[in-house]
Design a protein around this motif. Structure first.
Motif, short mmCIF file in Angstrom:
data_model
loop_
_atom_site.label_atom_id
_atom_site.label_comp_id
_atom_site.label_asym_id
_atom_site.label_seq_id
_atom_site.Cartn_x
_atom_site.Cartn_y
_atom_site.Cartn_z
N LYS A 147 0.84 -1.20 0.00
CA LYS A 147 0.00 0.00 0.00
C LYS A 147 0.88 1.25 0.00
N GLU A 148 0.58 2.16 -0.93
CA GLU A 148 1.20 3.47 -0.97
C GLU A 148 0.20 4.47 -0.38
N GLY A 193 -13.60 3.44 -0.81
CA GLY A 193 -12.65 2.81 -1.71
C GLY A 193 -13.33 2.19 -2.92
N THR A 245 -12.46 -0.77 -6.01
CA THR A 245 -11.58 -1.91 -6.21
C THR A 245 -11.81 -2.54 -7.58
N PHE A 302 -6.57 -4.49 -6.90
CA PHE A 302 -6.16 -3.09 -6.81
C PHE A 302 -7.24 -2.33 -6.04
N GLU A 303 -6.79 -1.38 -5.23
CA GLU A 303 -7.74 -0.59 -4.45
C GLU A 303 -7.25 0.85 -4.34
N TYR A 304 -8.16 1.78 -4.58
CA TYR A 304 -7.88 3.20 -4.41
C TYR A 304 -8.91 3.74 -3.44
N LYS A 356 -9.87 6.75 0.08
CA LYS A 356 -9.60 7.91 0.93
C LYS A 356 -10.22 7.68 2.30
N THR A 401 -4.90 9.30 1.42
CA THR A 401 -5.22 8.79 0.10
C THR A 401 -4.30 7.60 -0.14
N TYR A 402 -4.86 6.46 -0.52
CA TYR A 402 -4.03 5.26 -0.62
C TYR A 402 -4.34 4.47 -1.90
N PHE A 403 -3.31 3.76 -2.33
CA PHE A 403 -3.45 2.83 -3.47
C PHE A 403 -2.77 1.53 -3.08
N LYS A 404 -3.51 0.46 -3.19
CA LYS A 404 -3.03 -0.84 -2.73
C LYS A 404 -3.04 -1.86 -3.87
#
Length: 423
Positions: free
Chosen positions: A83-84, A366, A368, A386-388, A390, A402-405
């Motif tokens: 996760k970023e 989120g 996905t 993939f998941e984006y 907040k 805010t994350y991207f996994k």
């Protein structure tokens, strides 16, 4: 078969040790309660918005034990993610990342109507580092640093049974265990020494998860999916210690740090009660072709309390989550196109987390999507998700995440307990 069991046990031990030593989050909101609650679903379910209601005969379902009554093949499964995360408030921005193992499990059918499964997965995670800066009455700068580390893991044993055609029930017993450390440090401009407070909790306890699914056929072509799961109140016991003292700002060396006697305040051993969570699901699909569904979860988090760690700016409210998602397979039996045999998944979720910080409710949203890639000539597959999303807000002096996994899961199938035949 024995070699496979030994290998799985070694893997379970390794992942438990790994997850105990590393953070599963970098969120400042993990300082509330007992940390961030980690996903309790497989990668394939996560890619559909976190739906756990869909069940079949070849995949493990970590959240609905009724699914084990459908199993027809032995299934090994494991997953991990990266996760970023970007954090921001009104003035600053910061980036961080975290890589974790998410689960490892084994499930197998005992009979055509009965199956069991067991495994280990992270339950909660604490990992934050927050600074605040103020001035005192003499206009000196006061810096406070708050850090947290640790989390809980969960060992589970599940069983599912087919009562009648299309009706399955199941139950899971969970044992949660782990350590969490909270540390606060304060320093004042021009003062040689700072103060330090270290609190540590060793937590363990049990809870149960009950599930039921009803999947009748409609016109012999479609399947109606309905489910309900009840994750009962987790009764956890926390064994606590506290150390208080000072340290040198120049060397970092602790000075006169002493253990605090927690007995008079009845904080040496405390109870943590994670409220019951109930989830309802409804969906429609065509076998090996498509599925779409929705789930709604509710949990009375407002009753939660942690007497040992009780920040003044934190409160709790009832939580809820809505998930929608599904999948599509162009042609699962295609011999000419690998792309047609891929499972394409997508979904979304929105939740009120139950956490209130600075009188502001914390929400999470989120979207996905993912792919199920066939492996070999059987039913085994590799799943990529993939998941984006907040979480939080920048109002009320809070932080927005805010994350991207990116997640990868492996699901391998095998056959056990079958007599060999000589032709």
């Amino acid at each position: 078969m024995v070699k496979k069991i030994v290998l799985l046990i070694l893997c379970l031990t390794a992942i438990a040790s790994y997850s105990q030593s590393g953070n599963g989050t970098v969120s400042p909101y993990s300082f509330g309660g007992i940390g961030d609650f980690r996903p309790q679903t497989t990668i394939e379910n996560q890619a559909m918005g976190g739906l756990s209601m869909y069940t079949d005969s070849i995949h493990v379902n970590l959240n609905n034990p009724a699914a084990y009554g459908k199993l027809r093949l032995v299934t090994y499964t494991a997953g991990g993610g990266h996760k970023e995360v970007k954090l921001k408030d009104f003035t600053d921005k910061e980036s961080s990342s975290v890589t974790t193992l998410e689960y490892i499990a084994l499930a197998f059918p005992i009979s055509p109507k009965f199956g069991i499964g067991f495994g280990v997965l992270p339950y909660t995670a604490v990992g934050y580092n927050v600074f605040s800066q103020t001035t005192n009455v003499t206009q000196d700068t006061v810096v406070n640093q708050f850090t947290g580390d640790g989390g809980l893991n969960k060992l589970f044993l599940s069983a599912g049974y087919e009562i009648t055609k299309n009706l399955h029930v199941g139950a899971t017993v969970n044992y949660s265990f782990g350590n969490i450390e909270y540390q606060s440090v304060q320093s004042i401009e021009g003062v040689q020494y700072g103060t330090i407070n270290i609190r540590e909790s060793e937590i363990s306890g049990y809870d149960f998860n009950y599930g039921a699914t009803y999947t009748p056929r409609i016109k012999n072509k479609y399947t109606l999916f309905s489910s309900v799961t009840v994750n009962t109140q987790a009764n956890l016991v926390s064994s606590n210690t506290e150390r208080l003292g000072s340290f040198s700002l120049s060397t970092g060396e602790e000075i006169e740090v002493r253990d605090v006697n927690l007995e008079p305040s009845n904080l040496r051993n405390t109870e943590l009660k994670i409220p019951t969570r109930t989830t309802f699901g409804l969906g429609l699909g065509r076998d090996k072709k498509w599925f779409i569904g929705a789930e709604y979860s509710l949990q009375a988090v407002s009753s939660f309390r942690n007497d040992f760690i009780d920040p003044e700016n934190i409160a709790y409210e009832d939580a809820n989550t809505l998930r929608v998602g599904g999948y599509y397979v162009p042609d699962y039996a295609s011999f000419t196109s690998y792309l047609k045999r891929i499972t394409y998944r997508a979904g979304a979720r929105t939740s009120k987390t139950g956490l209130i910080v600075n009188d502001t409710s914390i929400h999470d949203f989120g979207i996905t999507f993912g792919l199920g890639l066939p492996v070999g000539g059987g039913f085994s597959n590799m799943n990529i998700g993939f998941e984006y999303g907040k979480r939080g807000t920048t109002v009320a002096n809070l932080i927005e995440e805010t994350y991207f996994k990116v997640s990868v899961g492996l699901s391998f199938n095998d056959k056990w307990f079958q007599k060999r035949k000589i032709n």
